[in-house]
Structures are given as C-alpha cells and as structure tokens.
Design a protein around this motif. Structure first.
Motif, PDB file in Angstrom:
ATOM      1  N   ALA A   1      32.425  31.396  31.182  1.00  0.00           N
ATOM      2  CA  ALA A   1      31.144  31.464  30.583  1.00  0.00           C
ATOM      3  C   ALA A   1      29.954  31.809  31.396  1.00  0.00           C
ATOM      4  CB  ALA A   1      30.976  29.863  29.930  1.00  0.00           C
ATOM      5  N   ARG A   2      29.983  31.454  32.737  1.00  0.00           N
ATOM      6  CA  ARG A   2      28.812  31.812  33.681  1.00  0.00           C
ATOM      7  C   ARG A   2      29.001  33.232  33.889  1.00  0.00           C
ATOM      8  NH1 ARG A   2      29.592  28.247  37.712  1.00  0.00           N
ATOM      9  NH2 ARG A   2      28.124  26.804  36.846  1.00  0.00           N
ATOM     10  N   ALA A   3      30.263  33.831  34.266  1.00  0.00           N
ATOM     11  CA  ALA A   3      30.319  35.186  34.190  1.00  0.00           C
ATOM     12  C   ALA A   3      29.964  36.065  33.086  1.00  0.00           C
ATOM     13  CB  ALA A   3      32.068  35.438  34.716  1.00  0.00           C
ATOM     14  N   ALA A   4      30.210  35.730  32.001  1.00  0.00           N
ATOM     15  CA  ALA A   4      30.262  36.134  30.655  1.00  0.00           C
ATOM     16  C   ALA A   4      28.637  36.027  30.051  1.00  0.00           C
ATOM     17  CB  ALA A   4      31.050  35.706  29.515  1.00  0.00           C
ATOM     18  N   GLY A   5      27.897  35.603  30.784  1.00  0.00           N
ATOM     19  CA  GLY A   5      26.392  35.487  30.734  1.00  0.00           C
ATOM     20  C   GLY A   5      25.833  34.411  29.707  1.00  0.00           C
ATOM     21  N   PHE A   6      26.662  33.592  29.634  1.00  0.00           N
ATOM     22  CA  PHE A   6      26.269  32.537  28.692  1.00  0.00           C
ATOM     23  C   PHE A   6      25.277  31.509  29.436  1.00  0.00           C
ATOM     24  CE2 PHE A   6      30.216  33.263  26.673  1.00  0.00           C
ATOM     25  CZ  PHE A   6      30.063  33.301  25.250  1.00  0.00           C
TER      26      PHE A   6
END
Length: 163
Positions: A107-112
């Motif tokens: 989620a962090r890497a996906a920009g959430f």
C-alpha cells in the motif's frame, strides 16, 4: 517463507481453508454458504488490486493468502484495505504477520495514504492484537455489528493506520 502473486492455479489449494474459515462464520462477514466460484471472484482480485499467497520456501505449500485493494472508489481511493486468511494447519507460524506487513508495504509503495479495515470482529483477538502490533488503531466499534455463531452479537472494529 515467500510471498508471491496468486493465480488461478492457486485457487484449488486456497479454497479448502478459505471455505473452512468462511463456513465457520467467526471472522468474516461473507455468507457462510459462499460458493467456490463466487469466493474465487471475491478473493482473486484483478490489477491494480492484488492477491498474494505465502508459500513455504521448501515445498511451495500455500500457507495463507491476502488480498489488497483500495477501500473506496473516487475521492476515497487513496485509502487501502486488505484481508487475510491463514490455513489453520499453519497458524501460529508468523504467516499472518508476514502477510500483513507485506500488504502495508504494498500500500505504501502504491501511493496509498493509509490503510483501513472495515470489519474486524472484536472477538478475533489474535487478529486485533496483530494489527495493533503493526500500528493499526481501533477508530470505533459498531456495537453488535457481527453475529458470531457461539458468542452472539459482537462488535465490528474499524481499524486504521496512516502510511
């Protein structure tokens, strides 16, 4: 333990423990008589969402699975969510923790900007403890939001973690 993208070939291995967990009616808001085809459609998510499996490094045995997705659409699509199922034969071995940590990093890497769990059954004390240990907080509890098969009506936690 290796966590990798799930595929349709994994479903016949996931289904037996998925079905057992759902049919028990203790931790998911899914219908307890959920059929295999609908269960597969609900669990194996297409991109940009994601479903993964945790497998044993040696034998490649599927130990558990997680699905990750945006929690809402449109102007709420910056909040992620995830769900987890660990094969009961492999509980207590760190599979749930590994899957949970993996989804937070995804989620962090996906920009959430955050993750939210909408329906954590308050009597699922192992999951609540795990999520808290990874930084999730209970924002609120829907009183009697879940009909537990042996404990009666119990609360559903909404849990959140900023990323």
């Amino acid at each position: 333990m290796l966590i990798r993208e799930a595929n349709t070939e994994d479903w016949p291995v996931i289904w037996p423990f998925f079905h057992k967990i759902v049919a028990a009616g203790e931790t998911f808001t899914y219908p307890i008589d959920l059929g295999e085809e609908q269960g597969r459609d609900w669990w194996l998510l297409p991109a940009p969402n994601r479903t993964v499996v945790a497998v044993d490094d040696d034998a490649g045995t599927v130990l558990g699975t997680a699905k990750m997705n945006n929690n809402h659409m449109g102007n709420g699509s910056h909040i992620a969510s995830a769900s987890y199922m660990v094969d009961p034969a492999h509980s207590g071995q760190g599979v749930g923790r590994a899957l949970c940590e993996y989804t937070v990093e995804w989620a962090r890497a996906a920009g959430f900007r955050a993750m939210q769990f909408n329906a954590v059954v308050e009597t699922n004390v192992h999951a609540v403890k795990l999520y808290r240990s990874i930084g999730f907080e209970v924002l609120g509890t829907l009183p009697e939001g879940f009909r537990h098969p042996s404990k009666g009506y119990v609360g559903l936690h909404i849990m959140h973690r900023a990323l």
